[in-house]
Design a protein around this motif. Structure first.
Motif, PDB file in Angstrom:
ATOM      1  N   GLY A  33      -3.554   4.427  -2.726  1.00 25.38           N
ATOM      2  CA  GLY A  33      -3.040   6.107  -3.013  1.00 25.38           C
ATOM      3  C   GLY A  33      -3.355   6.809  -1.732  1.00 25.38           C
ATOM      4  N   LYS A  34      -3.567   8.197  -2.023  1.00 27.46           N
ATOM      5  CA  LYS A  34      -3.723   9.037  -0.897  1.00 27.46           C
ATOM      6  C   LYS A  34      -4.901   8.753  -0.134  1.00 27.46           C
ATOM      7  CE  LYS A  34      -0.967  12.720  -3.032  1.00 27.46           C
ATOM      8  NZ  LYS A  34      -0.806  13.864  -3.541  1.00 27.46           N
ATOM      9  N   GLU A  62      -1.429   6.850   3.842  1.00 27.06           N
ATOM     10  CA  GLU A  62      -1.684   6.105   2.354  1.00 27.06           C
ATOM     11  C   GLU A  62      -2.907   5.005   2.719  1.00 27.06           C
ATOM     12  OE1 GLU A  62       1.355   4.340  -0.457  1.00 27.06           O
ATOM     13  OE2 GLU A  62       1.081   2.885   0.959  1.00 27.06           O
ATOM     14  N   ILE A  73      -8.624   8.623  -1.794  1.00 20.33           N
ATOM     15  CA  ILE A  73      -9.114   7.642  -2.594  1.00 20.33           C
ATOM     16  C   ILE A  73     -10.337   7.079  -1.899  1.00 20.33           C
ATOM     17  CG2 ILE A  73      -7.741   5.576  -1.214  1.00 20.33           C
ATOM     18  CD1 ILE A  73      -7.110   4.419  -4.098  1.00 20.33           C
TER      19      ILE A  73
END
Length: 170
Positions: free
Chosen positions: A19-20, A11, A23
């Motif tokens: 976000g993942k 993350e 991002i």
């Protein structure tokens, strides 16, 4: 088996948005684009690792003709283990830290080293394609602090260094 290719980042928080890892794609694409990085005068950043989360604060060196500063960026959870850096228009990285004590414990050394390795692996894992040379001040700091032996001279060298999180994957 130790996996020295994995960043361990699941993350990302980038400039306050979480976000993942994807991002950060536009930031990494900007690092790879000579026109953008030159136009922005490079980038200032802060980075910290919080388990499998990488927290980044990134800003162009120049915004609307005005210079930006590291202290303008505050990261959630910012502490003494936060890396403070910049990337020049030529793709050279300066990545420093400001410990609370001149004498670092073995735990401090591990935590700083892990953050450097996670950041480098994250950049490469997510498309960074530059040489990523480290500047002389960064290399000197890494040597004096005893974070790596031998001391890497670029992002690829940092990424190939051991990370304590690698052992958790064995």
């Amino acid at each position: 088996m130790v996996n020295r290719n994995q960043s361990h980042v699941r993350e990302v928080t980038l400039n306050g948005k979480t976000g993942k890892p994807s991002i950060a794609r536009s930031f990494i694409e900007a690092l790879n684009d000579e026109r953008i990085i030159t136009e922005k005068g490079g980038f200032l950043f802060k980075a910290l690792a919080a388990g499998d989360r990488l927290v980044l604060g990134v800003t162009p060196y120049f915004i609307d003709g005005g210079r930006t500063y590291h202290y303008d960026t505050l990261l959630p959870g910012e502490d003494e283990f936060t890396l403070i850096g910049s990337v020049t228009p030529y793709g050279t990285f300066e990545i420093l830290f400001k410990p609370l004590s001149i004498k670092l414990s073995s735990g401090d050394i591990r935590k700083y080293a892990d953050t450097y390795v996670m950041l480098a692996r994250f950049l490469l894992e997510n498309g960074y394609s530059g040489q990523g040379r480290l500047d002389a001040v960064t290399i000197s700091l890494l040597c004096e602090a005893g974070l790596f032996n031998p001391v890497p001279e670029d992002i690829i060298g940092l990424a190939s260094s051991a990370c304590s999180l690698d052992k958790q994957d064995s």
